[in-house]
Design a protein around this motif. Structure first.
Motif, PDB file in Angstrom:
ATOM      1  N   GLU A  55       0.808  -1.216   0.000  1.00  0.00           N
ATOM      2  CA  GLU A  55       0.000   0.000   0.000  1.00  0.00           C
ATOM      3  C   GLU A  55       0.841   1.265   0.000  1.00  0.00           C
ATOM      4  O   GLU A  55       0.284   2.362  -0.088  1.00  0.00           O
ATOM      5  N   VAL A  56       2.153   1.152   0.137  1.00  0.00           N
ATOM      6  CA  VAL A  56       3.045   2.318   0.169  1.00  0.00           C
ATOM      7  C   VAL A  56       4.107   2.130  -0.900  1.00  0.00           C
ATOM      8  O   VAL A  56       4.906   1.186  -0.837  1.00  0.00           O
ATOM      9  N   ARG A  57       4.094   3.018  -1.888  1.00  0.00           N
ATOM     10  CA  ARG A  57       5.097   2.950  -2.953  1.00  0.00           C
ATOM     11  C   ARG A  57       5.711   4.329  -3.150  1.00  0.00           C
ATOM     12  O   ARG A  57       4.999   5.338  -3.189  1.00  0.00           O
ATOM     13  N   VAL A  58       7.026   4.351  -3.277  1.00  0.00           N
ATOM     14  CA  VAL A  58       7.758   5.583  -3.549  1.00  0.00           C
ATOM     15  C   VAL A  58       8.621   5.346  -4.781  1.00  0.00           C
ATOM     16  O   VAL A  58       9.415   4.398  -4.811  1.00  0.00           O
ATOM     17  N   VAL A  59       8.460   6.174  -5.792  1.00  0.00           N
ATOM     18  CA  VAL A  59       9.229   6.072  -7.028  1.00  0.00           C
ATOM     19  C   VAL A  59      10.065   7.330  -7.172  1.00  0.00           C
ATOM     20  O   VAL A  59       9.542   8.451  -7.075  1.00  0.00           O
ATOM     21  N   HIS A  60      11.390   7.155  -7.389  1.00  0.00           N
ATOM     22  CA  HIS A  60      12.325   8.280  -7.476  1.00  0.00           C
ATOM     23  C   HIS A  60      12.722   8.506  -8.923  1.00  0.00           C
ATOM     24  O   HIS A  60      12.998   7.557  -9.663  1.00  0.00           O
ATOM     25  N   ALA A  61      12.755   9.761  -9.328  1.00  0.00           N
ATOM     26  CA  ALA A  61      13.400  10.139 -10.578  1.00  0.00           C
ATOM     27  C   ALA A  61      14.846  10.528 -10.303  1.00  0.00           C
ATOM     28  O   ALA A  61      15.755  10.153 -11.033  1.00  0.00           O
ATOM     29  N   ASP A  62      15.045  11.285  -9.230  1.00  0.00           N
ATOM     30  CA  ASP A  62      16.380  11.632  -8.729  1.00  0.00           C
ATOM     31  C   ASP A  62      16.207  12.038  -7.278  1.00  0.00           C
ATOM     32  O   ASP A  62      15.129  11.855  -6.685  1.00  0.00           O
ATOM     33  N   ARG A  66      10.386  12.939  -6.753  1.00  0.00           N
ATOM     34  CA  ARG A  66       9.866  11.629  -6.386  1.00  0.00           C
ATOM     35  C   ARG A  66       8.363  11.724  -6.171  1.00  0.00           C
ATOM     36  O   ARG A  66       7.808  12.804  -5.968  1.00  0.00           O
ATOM     37  N   ILE A  67       7.732  10.553  -6.212  1.00  0.00           N
ATOM     38  CA  ILE A  67       6.290  10.466  -5.998  1.00  0.00           C
ATOM     39  C   ILE A  67       6.010   9.329  -5.026  1.00  0.00           C
ATOM     40  O   ILE A  67       6.620   8.265  -5.109  1.00  0.00           O
ATOM     41  N   ALA A  68       5.110   9.575  -4.094  1.00  0.00           N
ATOM     42  CA  ALA A  68       4.661   8.567  -3.144  1.00  0.00           C
ATOM     43  C   ALA A  68       3.171   8.348  -3.360  1.00  0.00           C
ATOM     44  O   ALA A  68       2.409   9.313  -3.481  1.00  0.00           O
ATOM     45  N   VAL A  69       2.761   7.087  -3.407  1.00  0.00           N
ATOM     46  CA  VAL A  69       1.361   6.724  -3.559  1.00  0.00           C
ATOM     47  C   VAL A  69       1.003   5.792  -2.417  1.00  0.00           C
ATOM     48  O   VAL A  69       1.637   4.751  -2.246  1.00  0.00           O
ATOM     49  N   LEU A  70      -0.002   6.172  -1.638  1.00  0.00           N
ATOM     50  CA  LEU A  70      -0.417   5.378  -0.487  1.00  0.00           C
ATOM     51  C   LEU A  70      -1.869   4.947  -0.677  1.00  0.00           C
ATOM     52  O   LEU A  70      -2.749   5.796  -0.873  1.00  0.00           O
ATOM     53  N   GLY A  71      -2.097   3.642  -0.630  1.00  0.00           N
ATOM     54  CA  GLY A  71      -3.419   3.087  -0.838  1.00  0.00           C
ATOM     55  C   GLY A  71      -3.394   2.048  -1.940  1.00  0.00           C
ATOM     56  O   GLY A  71      -2.346   1.494  -2.283  1.00  0.00           O
ATOM     57  N   ILE A  72      -4.555   1.778  -2.509  1.00  0.00           N
ATOM     58  CA  ILE A  72      -4.679   0.820  -3.612  1.00  0.00           C
ATOM     59  C   ILE A  72      -4.628   1.597  -4.916  1.00  0.00           C
ATOM     60  O   ILE A  72      -5.524   2.380  -5.222  1.00  0.00           O
ATOM     61  N   CYS A  73      -3.570   1.397  -5.682  1.00  0.00           N
ATOM     62  CA  CYS A  73      -3.384   2.130  -6.939  1.00  0.00           C
ATOM     63  C   CYS A  73      -2.997   1.145  -8.029  1.00  0.00           C
ATOM     64  O   CYS A  73      -2.070   0.335  -7.853  1.00  0.00           O
ATOM     65  N   GLY A  74      -3.683   1.212  -9.173  1.00  0.00           N
ATOM     66  CA  GLY A  74      -3.432   0.289 -10.267  1.00  0.00           C
ATOM     67  C   GLY A  74      -2.333   0.699 -11.205  1.00  0.00           C
ATOM     68  O   GLY A  74      -2.089   0.010 -12.196  1.00  0.00           O
ATOM     69  N   ALA A  75      -1.631   1.794 -10.938  1.00  0.00           N
ATOM     70  CA  ALA A  75      -0.560   2.243 -11.823  1.00  0.00           C
ATOM     71  C   ALA A  75       0.712   1.440 -11.568  1.00  0.00           C
ATOM     72  O   ALA A  75       1.036   1.111 -10.419  1.00  0.00           O
ATOM     73  N   SER A  76       1.434   1.135 -12.631  1.00  0.00           N
ATOM     74  CA  SER A  76       2.736   0.489 -12.499  1.00  0.00           C
ATOM     75  C   SER A  76       3.782   1.526 -12.093  1.00  0.00           C
ATOM     76  O   SER A  76       3.536   2.740 -12.133  1.00  0.00           O
ATOM     77  N   ASP A  77       4.966   1.063 -11.712  1.00  0.00           N
ATOM     78  CA  ASP A  77       6.028   1.993 -11.342  1.00  0.00           C
ATOM     79  C   ASP A  77       6.405   2.888 -12.513  1.00  0.00           C
ATOM     80  O   ASP A  77       6.721   4.071 -12.321  1.00  0.00           O
ATOM     81  N   GLU A  78       6.369   2.356 -13.731  1.00  0.00           N
ATOM     82  CA  GLU A  78       6.697   3.173 -14.892  1.00  0.00           C
ATOM     83  C   GLU A  78       5.628   4.249 -15.112  1.00  0.00           C
ATOM     84  O   GLU A  78       5.952   5.393 -15.463  1.00  0.00           O
ATOM     85  N   GLU A  79       4.364   3.896 -14.901  1.00  0.00           N
ATOM     86  CA  GLU A  79       3.299   4.902 -15.020  1.00  0.00           C
ATOM     87  C   GLU A  79       3.437   5.969 -13.935  1.00  0.00           C
ATOM     88  O   GLU A  79       3.188   7.160 -14.192  1.00  0.00           O
ATOM     89  N   LEU A  80       3.831   5.572 -12.729  1.00  0.00           N
ATOM     90  CA  LEU A  80       4.061   6.562 -11.672  1.00  0.00           C
ATOM     91  C   LEU A  80       5.205   7.487 -12.052  1.00  0.00           C
ATOM     92  O   LEU A  80       5.140   8.706 -11.802  1.00  0.00           O
ATOM     93  N   ARG A  81       6.246   6.932 -12.666  1.00  0.00           N
ATOM     94  CA  ARG A  81       7.383   7.774 -13.063  1.00  0.00           C
ATOM     95  C   ARG A  81       6.972   8.762 -14.140  1.00  0.00           C
ATOM     96  O   ARG A  81       7.354   9.943 -14.095  1.00  0.00           O
ATOM     97  N   ARG A  82       6.178   8.310 -15.114  1.00  0.00           N
ATOM     98  CA  ARG A  82       5.694   9.241 -16.141  1.00  0.00           C
ATOM     99  C   ARG A  82       4.776  10.288 -15.522  1.00  0.00           C
ATOM    100  O   ARG A  82       4.813  11.470 -15.903  1.00  0.00           O
ATOM    101  N   GLY A  83       3.945   9.872 -14.562  1.00  0.00           N
ATOM    102  CA  GLY A  83       3.085  10.839 -13.885  1.00  0.00           C
ATOM    103  C   GLY A  83       3.875  11.875 -13.122  1.00  0.00           C
ATOM    104  O   GLY A  83       3.493  13.047 -13.057  1.00  0.00           O
TER     105      GLY A  83
END
Length: 695
Positions: A55-62, A66-83
């Motif tokens: 339920e806790v994902r953090v994706v870093h560009a540098d 960075r982006i943190a998503v908490l909860g149920i999210c259907g996006a992949s890590d690559e989609e989070l990075r593009r977002g």
């Protein structure tokens, strides 16, 4: 409870991730209790509570993006990075368009963006702190951090006009802690805050192009199926090991007695269309939708469907029969939970402190009895009525769009229910008046009603529809407030009317529907906290952003038809391959819940009267104790008083008592008594004035 919390400071500090946080008393680091650091200074962010790893994902560009998503999210890590890269340019809507229910936080240099949801089930709060801004997805941690007192103006508005944004504004029960409105995001730049909307605003000058009903329903089906699928795709969770046998108890009985949900996925199955749709969708989608094999349920991979049978109050026999017919599906494992007088509303008023007050506090024990037999991930149909049904004020929207012919069917249904030939003229006249009434005039009319204490409304289905054909109306508890409290709310409405000369930017029906949805979502959040079963997650797919968007695109002409919700959900199931539904499926039923509330109030009348012997609400200047005690006795005796108004009063009194009785705080590095409302409630008649100043 689970939340995220962080802050944006005015100046960068050279602290590492290991020492993230401000310096508190005696040199101790100031940080949330039970927290997990997601990133560190100068603008730290923590996840607090029993979050699951997925339920806790953090994706870093540098290091600075960075982006943190908490909860149920259907996006992949690559989609989070593009977002993340898109959000750096200022576009935010796509951050809320992934399937699921989640909160997204984006850090781009010193700019922090926190996105709320459309319904208000996952709100965002903020408060000024140390020259910057602290933010969280719960209000109580910010109130502890700033040692906030109660906002009596907000509490008065919560009772007098709970569905009127001009009265509630962006305030919370805690003074200085603000709420981000649904459909908006909080943007922080080196401590400075800005609230921005991420949804496109439709023009009121030109009617929207007519939507194709079939395509709109298909969009609802696709969004709902995807909302269920993303939850089925999440990892399965086993809520702890069974500590061992108990004489005379089987595994399921032990689990329920110890407050442990069944491993796997389940759903409510009340017999109504919303819960039935989710249960059948979850059971019918490919994959392993149900409970885990080998964990003592004997259900294999079948979906656990839970039906609550209230033995103390009748009236739901037809719904229970339909639930049993639906449960004949071989992919469902049906469990019936029976409730007696000890599960009626008001029967058990002990419970945990919730972030905010809500009327569901009086029914939390009733829901907990059902959920204790549920699964680790449990689907509920909450929100379906609010996102799919037509608010009566939408009849005025049809007149604004010159679609008078579509008023025929809803007005005919009201005429059959009332039996009077005068109904069409009365309903059409009320809808026509609302379509020609400016928003400012509607607020002024409500302020006048509160000042003059005019709370009588027509009875029956037609009366309820006529009363709802307004821009704003008083809450059911307003009749029991003191004159001072009503005057304060009236002043707030007058101030809001002066500021709202251009209107809310929406048609009256659409505006009222969104306020009702926000009210329901806020109360569902309170229910989720009050009836929480350890290691269990409640899922309300109808409140997901993409489902809410799809439902908002349904044409008004389709929405106002009698039985529209059941028809839409039937089409959704047919599109998913489910066609064998029991007779009477989708028939509305509200009598049993009202009867349960009245019976519970009658049985608990003495304890409720004792609760209002010396109430905190009276100390705050909101009510007079004798007036509330008299109303409780009259309602218990069968007088036709608004029971939902009494639920508002009782729940707020319970919440205040729990808040003032708590010990400790949400933070380390502060004195033991550095928490919200440190001085309690001092009895005073002018207590409302400090909280009623417009922000």
């Amino acid at each position: 409870m689970r939340w995220l919390v962080g802050w944006s400071s005015t100046a960068a500090r050279a602290l590492g991730a290991e020492t993230a946080g401000a310096t508190g008393y005696d040199g101790e680091t100031l940080r949330p209790v039970g927290s997990h650091l997601l990133w560190g200074d100068p603008d730290p962010l923590w996840a607090v509570g029993d979050w699951r790893p997925d339920e806790v994902r953090v994706v870093h560009a540098d290091a600075q993006n960075r982006i943190a998503v908490l909860g149920i999210c259907g996006a992949s890590d690559e989609e989070l990075r593009r977002g993340l890269f898109t959000a750096r340019g200022g576009a935010l809507r796509h951050l809320t368009a992934w399937p699921g229910s989640y909160t997204a936080v984006v850090q781009a240099g010193r700019r922090i963006t926190v996105c709320g949801d459309l319904a208000g089930a996952r709100p965002v709060f903020h408060a000024p702190w140390e020259g910057g801004t602290a933010y969280a997805t719960a209000a109580l941690p910010l109130a502890d951090l700033t040692e906030a007192n109660l906002d009596f103006g907000h509490l008065a508005a919560l009772l007098a006009a709970p569905e009127v944004p001009a009265a509630l504004r962006d305030t919370t029960p805690y003074e200085g802690v603000r709420r981000v409105a649904p459909g908006h995001a909080l943007v922080l730049r080196a401590g400075a805050r800005e609230i921005t909307g991420y949804e496109p605003v439709a023009s009121l000058a030109v009617a929207a192009p007519p939507a194709d009903p079939d395509r709109a329903v298909d969009a609802v089906r696709d969004a709902l199926v995807e909302a269920v699928r993303v939850r089925l795709a999440a990892p399965r969770h086993v809520p702890g090991l069974d500590p061992g046998p108990v004489p005379g108890m089987g595994p399921a009985e032990r689990r329920a007695a110890r407050g442990m949900p069944v491993p796997g996925i389940g759903a409510d199955l009340s017999g109504g269309p919303a819960s039935g749709t989710l249960a059948l969708l979850a059971a019918g989608l490919p994959g392993r939708p149900g409970t885990l094999l080998g964990h003592g349920t004997g259900a294999g991979e079948r979906l656990l469907a839970v039906t609550f049978n209230d033995l103390a109050v009748g009236g739901r026999e037809a719904e229970l029969e339909r639930a049993g017919a639906l449960a004949a599906n071989p992919r469902l494992h049906h469990v019936v939970v029976t409730g007696a007088e000890d599960t009626l509303p008001y029967a058990d008023l002990d419970g945990p402190l919730t972030d905010e007050p809500g009327p569901s506090l009086v029914t939390a024990a009733r829901h907990r009895a059902r959920l204790a037999a549920g699964s680790a991930d449990h689907f509920t149909g909450h929100g379906a009525r609010q996102v799919l049904d037509a608010h009566p004020a939408r009849l005025a929207d049809l007149l604004l769009d010159r679609q008078r012919r579509h008023l025929v069917r809803p007005v005919a249904a009201l005429t059959r229910a009332d039996g009077s030939v005068l109904v069409p003229a009365r309903v059409y006249g009320a809808a026509r008046r609302l379509s020609r009434t400016p928003y400012r005039t509607g607020l002024e009319a409500l302020a006048e009603r509160l000042m003059r204490r005019r709370f009588d409304e027509p009875k029956g289905a037609v009366g309820a529809s006529l009363a709802a054909l307004t821009w704003a109306r008083p809450g059911p508890a307003a009749r029991w407030l003191t004159g001072e409290a009503l005057a304060e709310v009236s002043v707030l409405l007058q101030t809001g009317a002066d500021r709202a000369a251009g209107g809310p930017g929406q048609r009256p029906g659409e505006f009222r529907a969104r306020t009702v949805l926000a009210r329901h979502a806020a109360d569902l959040r309170v229910l989720e906290q009050a009836a929480e079963v350890r290691s269990q997650r409640l899922h309300a797919p109808f409140l997901d952003n993409q489902v809410v968007r799809a439902c908002r695109d349904l044409p008004e002409a389709l929405r106002v038809k009698p039985g529209a919700r059941a028809a839409v959900l039937r089409t959704v199931l047919e599109g998913a391959g489910v066609t064998d539904l029991p007779p009477g499926w989708g028939t509305p039923s509200h009598a049993s819940s009202a009867a349960a509330a009245r019976t519970g109030l009658r049985l608990a009348a003495d304890s409720l009267v004792d609760l209002f012997d010396t109430p905190l609400l009276a100390d705050a200047g909101l009510v007079e104790a004798r007036v509330v005690r008299k109303a409780l006795r009259e309602a218990a005796a069968g007088e036709p008083l608004p029971l939902d108004g009494l639920a508002d009063l009782v729940s707020l009194e319970l919440w205040l008592g729990r808040l003032l009785a708590r010990r400790g705080t949400c933070w380390t590095g502060t004195p033991a008594r550095a928490r919200a409302v440190p001085a309690g409630i001092a009895p005073q008649r002018g207590a409302l004035r400090a909280g009623a100043r417009p922000s």
